[in-house]
Design an enzyme around this catalytic site. Sequence first.
Site, PDB file in Angstrom:
ATOM      1  N   TYR A  25      10.275 -17.733  11.840  1.00  0.00           N
ATOM      2  CA  TYR A  25      10.824 -17.606  10.481  1.00  0.00           C
ATOM      3  C   TYR A  25       9.752 -17.968   9.454  1.00  0.00           C
ATOM      4  O   TYR A  25       9.484 -17.203   8.521  1.00  0.00           O
ATOM      5  CB  TYR A  25      12.035 -18.526  10.322  1.00  0.00           C
ATOM      6  CG  TYR A  25      12.526 -18.634   8.896  1.00  0.00           C
ATOM      7  CD1 TYR A  25      13.324 -17.629   8.339  1.00  0.00           C
ATOM      8  CD2 TYR A  25      12.204 -19.730   8.088  1.00  0.00           C
ATOM      9  CE1 TYR A  25      13.773 -17.711   7.028  1.00  0.00           C
ATOM     10  CE2 TYR A  25      12.652 -19.817   6.787  1.00  0.00           C
ATOM     11  CZ  TYR A  25      13.435 -18.808   6.263  1.00  0.00           C
ATOM     12  OH  TYR A  25      13.872 -18.895   4.958  1.00  0.00           O
ATOM     13  N   LYS A  54       8.032 -15.449   6.779  1.00  0.00           N
ATOM     14  CA  LYS A  54       8.206 -15.708   5.346  1.00  0.00           C
ATOM     15  C   LYS A  54       6.842 -15.779   4.670  1.00  0.00           C
ATOM     16  O   LYS A  54       6.669 -15.328   3.528  1.00  0.00           O
ATOM     17  CB  LYS A  54       8.986 -16.999   5.120  1.00  0.00           C
ATOM     18  CG  LYS A  54      10.457 -16.926   5.485  1.00  0.00           C
ATOM     19  CD  LYS A  54      11.256 -15.999   4.575  1.00  0.00           C
ATOM     20  CE  LYS A  54      11.547 -16.633   3.226  1.00  0.00           C
ATOM     21  NZ  LYS A  54      12.436 -15.772   2.387  1.00  0.00           N
TER      22      LYS A  54
END
Length: 386
Positions: free
Chosen positions: A148, A152
């Site tokens: 993640y 990002k």
Amino acid sequence: MGNTRTDTFLITGGSGYFGYRLACSLHKKGAKIILFDVAPPSQGAPEGIVFLQGDIREYAQVEKAVSGVDCVFHIASYGMSGREQLNRRLIEAVNVQGTENVLKACVEKAVPRLVYTSTFNVVFGGQVIENGDESLPYLPLHLHPDHYSRTKSMAEMAVMKANGSALMDGSGVLRTCALRPAGIYGPGEQRHLPRIVGYIEKGIFRFVYGKPCSLVEFVHVDNLVSAHELAAEALTPQQQHRSAGQAYFISDGRPVNNFEFFRPLVEGLGYPFPKLRLPLALIYFFAFLTEMTHHLVGPLYNFQPLLTRTEVYKTGVTHYFSMAKAKAELGYEPQEHNLDEVVQWFRSKGHGKKPHSSCLKRLLLDGLLVAAFVAMALSYLPVAGS
């Protein structure tokens, strides 16, 4: 916001907790709002707010959604916490490909402004950061402990690179900026707080970890809404596009020990605050084992990990950031909040310690907890004869 009345805003991930709060705030100020998400908001959209069902992984749907829009708030993401963090394929499809679709559609459909909701994690990977600022470099992608955070970071880089891209109709250029919020809290938050309350009520929250002096940050949803509105405004010609190409750390500006931050929630629901403190390294090792177990059995049983390695770092290692840039360039002034309204919200939903809770159940949970940590400690010992 000075020019909100005639603006149309598209909010990707607009059915989520933060996106919905942002939509309601902008709507009250007279803006036209389109929520773009895979499912409608659970509480229903207020009159005048348009919900458009769609998936940012599908370019044609994104292109249709951004048509005629003045500014996009790109909030949609996947894989922030729990078992979601372990679904690498979906994380990359939503966070990277989805962001590329949004940026491409903005250029094709001549959308002049985009505000991207990023994360502290683009610079943080478990190292101590005290009062860091936006001059910190991106954490090298291979050092991120979870996909993640890595995706990002890749998405934010793409957003920054897209700043200044010529719009297809020749009307000007796309201006972009990124906000890097701390952990979000507020009444009704559905991602982290219910999980924490669930651990409290099941008797799992029986220890804390890391040093008592370790400090992290949080951001109240209303402060984050304010920061996004200010960032969008600062992309306009009237504000000399001063936020264009910039990233900003956003929090309440009050570093606090992670577990002490949640003490009012624990005690407010009638539970004792844990006295046992365990070493960070032991909890990290436990999280590692949990992730490995999930990797093996996840296809058959997609259980919720107690903690992931990234969550251990985010809760137990000092990392907090200066708000100076956001205050100077956006006019961001975080308001002071506490967890009282969060406690009241959970109590209104029937949460809180029930009288006559089972002593036997509590003893069994304590026994299981002790056994688990003894097993982990023994796993460090060398095997006889090796």
